[in-house]
Scaffold this active site. Structure first.
Site, PDB file in Angstrom:
ATOM      1  N   ASP A   1     -33.565  52.167  70.029  1.00  0.00           N
ATOM      2  CA  ASP A   1     -33.783  53.588  69.821  1.00  0.00           C
ATOM      3  C   ASP A   1     -34.312  54.252  71.089  1.00  0.00           C
ATOM      4  O   ASP A   1     -35.240  53.750  71.735  1.00  0.00           O
ATOM      5  CB  ASP A   1     -34.792  53.779  68.679  1.00  0.00           C
ATOM      6  CG  ASP A   1     -35.052  55.229  68.359  1.00  0.00           C
ATOM      7  OD1 ASP A   1     -34.099  55.923  67.970  1.00  0.00           O
ATOM      8  OD2 ASP A   1     -36.204  55.663  68.516  1.00  0.00           O
TER       9      ASP A   1
ATOM     10  N   ARG B   1     -29.599  47.626  68.192  1.00  0.00           N
ATOM     11  CA  ARG B   1     -29.492  48.999  68.683  1.00  0.00           C
ATOM     12  C   ARG B   1     -30.894  49.420  69.087  1.00  0.00           C
ATOM     13  O   ARG B   1     -31.835  49.331  68.286  1.00  0.00           O
ATOM     14  CB  ARG B   1     -28.916  49.911  67.600  1.00  0.00           C
ATOM     15  CG  ARG B   1     -28.691  51.364  68.038  1.00  0.00           C
ATOM     16  CD  ARG B   1     -29.822  52.248  67.585  1.00  0.00           C
ATOM     17  NE  ARG B   1     -29.540  53.671  67.793  1.00  0.00           N
ATOM     18  CZ  ARG B   1     -30.422  54.638  67.613  1.00  0.00           C
ATOM     19  NH1 ARG B   1     -31.655  54.350  67.215  1.00  0.00           N
ATOM     20  NH2 ARG B   1     -30.111  55.898  67.821  1.00  0.00           N
TER      21      ARG B   1
ATOM     22  N   GLU C   1     -29.530  53.668  72.625  1.00  0.00           N
ATOM     23  CA  GLU C   1     -29.438  55.115  72.485  1.00  0.00           C
ATOM     24  C   GLU C   1     -30.061  55.693  73.750  1.00  0.00           C
ATOM     25  O   GLU C   1     -31.267  55.537  73.968  1.00  0.00           O
ATOM     26  CB  GLU C   1     -30.181  55.622  71.256  1.00  0.00           C
ATOM     27  CG  GLU C   1     -30.086  57.136  71.116  1.00  0.00           C
ATOM     28  CD  GLU C   1     -31.111  57.725  70.166  1.00  0.00           C
ATOM     29  OE1 GLU C   1     -30.934  58.901  69.774  1.00  0.00           O
ATOM     30  OE2 GLU C   1     -32.094  57.045  69.825  1.00  0.00           O
TER      31      GLU C   1
ATOM     32  N   HIS D   1     -26.762  59.222  61.897  1.00  0.00           N
ATOM     33  CA  HIS D   1     -27.937  59.636  61.122  1.00  0.00           C
ATOM     34  C   HIS D   1     -28.650  60.791  61.819  1.00  0.00           C
ATOM     35  O   HIS D   1     -29.152  61.705  61.162  1.00  0.00           O
ATOM     36  CB  HIS D   1     -28.896  58.461  60.920  1.00  0.00           C
ATOM     37  CG  HIS D   1     -29.732  58.147  62.116  1.00  0.00           C
ATOM     38  ND1 HIS D   1     -29.328  57.307  63.124  1.00  0.00           N
ATOM     39  CD2 HIS D   1     -30.960  58.595  62.497  1.00  0.00           C
ATOM     40  CE1 HIS D   1     -30.267  57.235  64.056  1.00  0.00           C
ATOM     41  NE2 HIS D   1     -31.266  58.006  63.705  1.00  0.00           N
ATOM     42  N   ASP D   2     -28.710  60.763  63.151  1.00  0.00           N
ATOM     43  CA  ASP D   2     -29.370  61.832  63.907  1.00  0.00           C
ATOM     44  C   ASP D   2     -28.635  63.153  63.754  1.00  0.00           C
ATOM     45  O   ASP D   2     -29.237  64.196  63.468  1.00  0.00           O
ATOM     46  CB  ASP D   2     -29.422  61.472  65.397  1.00  0.00           C
ATOM     47  CG  ASP D   2     -30.704  60.750  65.778  1.00  0.00           C
ATOM     48  OD1 ASP D   2     -31.724  60.962  65.097  1.00  0.00           O
ATOM     49  OD2 ASP D   2     -30.671  59.973  66.738  1.00  0.00           O
TER      50      ASP D   2
ATOM     51  N   ASP E   1     -23.471  60.473  73.164  1.00  0.00           N
ATOM     52  CA  ASP E   1     -23.597  61.763  72.485  1.00  0.00           C
ATOM     53  C   ASP E   1     -22.659  62.814  73.059  1.00  0.00           C
ATOM     54  O   ASP E   1     -22.277  63.764  72.354  1.00  0.00           O
ATOM     55  CB  ASP E   1     -25.039  62.267  72.581  1.00  0.00           C
ATOM     56  CG  ASP E   1     -25.915  61.755  71.444  1.00  0.00           C
ATOM     57  OD1 ASP E   1     -25.384  61.130  70.509  1.00  0.00           O
ATOM     58  OD2 ASP E   1     -27.136  61.993  71.483  1.00  0.00           O
ATOM     59  N   ASP E   2     -22.269  62.687  74.337  1.00  0.00           N
ATOM     60  CA  ASP E   2     -21.369  63.688  74.919  1.00  0.00           C
ATOM     61  C   ASP E   2     -20.054  63.753  74.151  1.00  0.00           C
ATOM     62  O   ASP E   2     -19.505  64.842  73.924  1.00  0.00           O
ATOM     63  CB  ASP E   2     -21.102  63.359  76.391  1.00  0.00           C
ATOM     64  CG  ASP E   2     -22.246  63.792  77.297  1.00  0.00           C
ATOM     65  OD1 ASP E   2     -23.313  64.173  76.769  1.00  0.00           O
ATOM     66  OD2 ASP E   2     -22.086  63.741  78.529  1.00  0.00           O
TER      67      ASP E   2
ATOM     68  N   GLY F   1     -28.752  64.094  59.833  1.00  0.00           N
ATOM     69  CA  GLY F   1     -30.087  64.240  59.253  1.00  0.00           C
ATOM     70  C   GLY F   1     -30.979  65.227  59.964  1.00  0.00           C
ATOM     71  O   GLY F   1     -31.922  65.756  59.357  1.00  0.00           O
TER      72      GLY F   1
END
Length: 581
Positions: free
Chosen positions: A244, A242, A281, A378-379, A306-307, A382
């Site tokens: 980042d 993955r 990402e 996590h984003d 993310d959408d 967190g």
């Protein structure tokens, strides 16, 4: 043993290995490289000094036994006896599970996490996605300020522990994905600038100077990153990476870094004869990232979407702050668009950005599994002020609806650890910086960030307080209690259906049909013969599904199959999966 280091601006370079210092010679065939031989074995401590400066760890260090500031250690990867012959597990059809080693268990080690992998095999996920494991200051942290991109954080157990973890995962039939950070390195323990132009002031990122991907010296920097990626896949038998925040990889060269990386990974997959993949990402909403190279794309195999998360989150919670604003106007309409077209922002205006954003995705060219769908990460957990999970914001019924939409969606689903039982523990932002000034800067910055959104200073957890990390550890007694046990059973059922029903892994985005009512708060969609319906409202809803006979495969609350009128009557805050015959 041969040692080498790239230091193009140095006039002199030395190697110190097991207390003995030797001068290195320039490599006549590779400009900027120094090389030399020394007696060494697995575990030998060594470092390099340039122009009579201090001894620094190797930029390509395979192990940092004493942390980022200490000497490097030799790692003989041939010493580990792998137990499992592993043919690999591809991305299509996968169910991912994001896991942070330091909080998955109270012990916070790879060996302790490996002891809990049986839970994931029973859950039905196919791949464990580890958050970054590269060394970082202190013991506990998220891992995104790591250094030594070839090494494993020693408090997690070091290189051997990662191999044991991967071996155990493969033994259970689980693939392993590793989160790697190529867009920046941590400010503490980062000695790369002493060796060469690893960074450039020509571009900037939210974390400072950008990694040098296009300025003078960038050939070696790109090779450094690519070879690090290949080392995880080859030496540790990792199945995928993955990447980042690839939108922060600023690269003006004709061949983008991501294309170079995907080319190298695909070549390694051919050499190893097992599937390997990259998941980016990306905040770009640019389908070229996940379009095959042969079709003019960069060849990354998938990206976080993310959408989908934002549309789903606003539909469930009603939140409308920040980037949720665009989705909150008509959340079910936004969700319907992402389910059928992948991106919500595909050239549309984004009020959060103050400009139009994205580009349409060609559904005839891009398979649905190239987008990863999730209700939590996590984003997204967190980076909330108090690290509150979705289970702290909505009822178990709405959490079940989120699971229904995620696990029956056309995308590759991903869960965030503990989500599968609606964990009651938060997941907060925590650090363990050893530099007092950096620690205080992080503490102040975190509180200042949320003060701008109306939070009182004392309500924002102190990242440096060990209790912040401790609160974020999963409570493994919860799955045995209600309502957690019921939520866990629901996740297991939905994942089993995803594996059993071919229509649920059909990659054709163009074949999905969606109906919804924003006011009544219900949404339904069709995937082949599968029908999925959720009622986010508190009152029962009659959802029209058509006249074909159907039987219920799974329902959060008891429901009857549609009657002659074709209407499915769904209780409030409940999800249903049906098979039409």
């Amino acid at each position: 043993m041969q040692f080498e280091v790239w230091a193009p601006q140095a006039g002199r370079a030395t190697l110190t290995c097991d207390g003995v210092t030797r001068a290195l010679e320039r490599d006549p065939e590779r400009p900027g490289w120094w090389r030399g031989e020394a007696e060494a074995r697995d575990g030998s401590r060594y470092g390099f000094a340039l122009d009579d400066g201090p001894v620094r760890p190797d930029p390509r260090s395979r192990r940092q036994p004493d942390g980022p500031d200490g000497l490097s250690a030799v790692v003989d990867h041939g010493r580990y006896a792998w137990r499992v012959e592993w043919a690999g597990r591809p991305l299509p059809g996968a169910v991912l599970y994001e896991l942070h080693v330091g909080t998955y268990t109270r012990e916070g080690t790879l060996d302790a996490a490996a002891d809990r992998l049986g839970h994931l095999a029973e859950l039905g996920v196919t791949h464990v996605e580890l958050m970054p494991v590269c060394p970082f200051p202190g013991r506990h942290g998220w891992g995104y300020e790591g250094v030594s991109l070839w090494a494993v954080h020693e408090p997690y157990g070091g290189p051997e522990a990662l191999k044991r973890f991967v071996d155990r995962a493969h033994e259970l039939g689980l693939g392993v994905v590793l989160d790697v950070v190529h867009n920046h390195l941590g400010p503490s323990g980062n000695y790369l600038p002493a060796f060469g132009p690893y960074f450039t002031d020509a571009h900037h990122t939210p974390w400072g100077a950008a990694v040098n991907l296009d300025a003078p010296g960038s050939d070696e920097v790109r090779a450094y990153l690519v070879q690090s990626a290949l080392a995880w896949l080859r030496d540790y038998r990792i199945d995928g990476l993955r990447l980042d925040a690839v939108h922060a990889l600023v690269d003006t060269r004709a061949c983008h870094y991501l294309e170079e990386l995907s080319t190298a990974v695909d070549a390694l997959a051919t050499d190893l004869d097992r599937p390997l993949f990259l998941i980016a990402e990306s905040d770009l909403n640019d389908p070229r990232v996940i379009t095959p190279r042969a079709e003019g794309g960069l060849g990354v195999h998938a990206q976080w979407n993310d959408d989908f998360h934002h549309a789903l989150h606003t539909a469930l919670t009603g939140e409308s702050q920040g980037y949720y604003a665009d989705f909150a106007r008509a959340p079910l309409a936004a969700l319907a668009k992402t389910l059928t077209r992948g991106y919500f922002h595909d050239g549309t205006y984004s009020s959060f950005r103050g400009r139009s954003h994205g580009r349409p995705l060609d559904r005839s060219r891009v398979a649905a599994h190239r987008l990863t769908g999730y209700s939590q990460t996590h984003d997204q957990v967190g980076n909330r002020a108090q690290g509150d999970r979705l289970s702290a914001l909505v009822s178990p019924g709405l959490a079940a609806c989120a699971a229904t939409l995620t696990l029956a969606s056309p995308f590759t689903p991903m869960l965030f650890m503990g989500e599968e039982w609606a964990a009651g523990t938060p997941w907060q932002f925590f650090t363990d910086h050893t530099d007092p000034e950096l620690a205080e800067a992080v503490r102040r910055g975190r509180r200042r960030e949320f003060a701008a959104h109306g939070w009182k200073e004392e309500e924002v957890p102190d990242p440096q307080d060990p209790a912040t990390r401790d609160r974020s550890c999963l409570d493994w007694s919860e799955p045995e209690r209600e309502p957690h046990a019921r939520v866990l059973a629901w996740y297991r059922r939905l994942i089993a259906l995803r594996h059993e029903q071919p229509d649920l892994t059909d990659p054709d985005l163009g074949d999905i049909k969606v109906a919804y009512d924003d006011e009544a708060r219900w949404l339904a969609f069709r995937r082949g013969d599968i029908r999925v319906a959720v009622n986010l409202g508190t009152e029962p809803a009659a959802i029209p599904l058509g006249n074909r006979p159907a039987r219920v495969l799974a329902a959060w609350e008891p429901v009857e199959a549609p009657g002659e009128d074709g209407a499915l009557r769904v209780p409030g805050e409940s999800g249903v999966v049906l098979l039409q015959e």
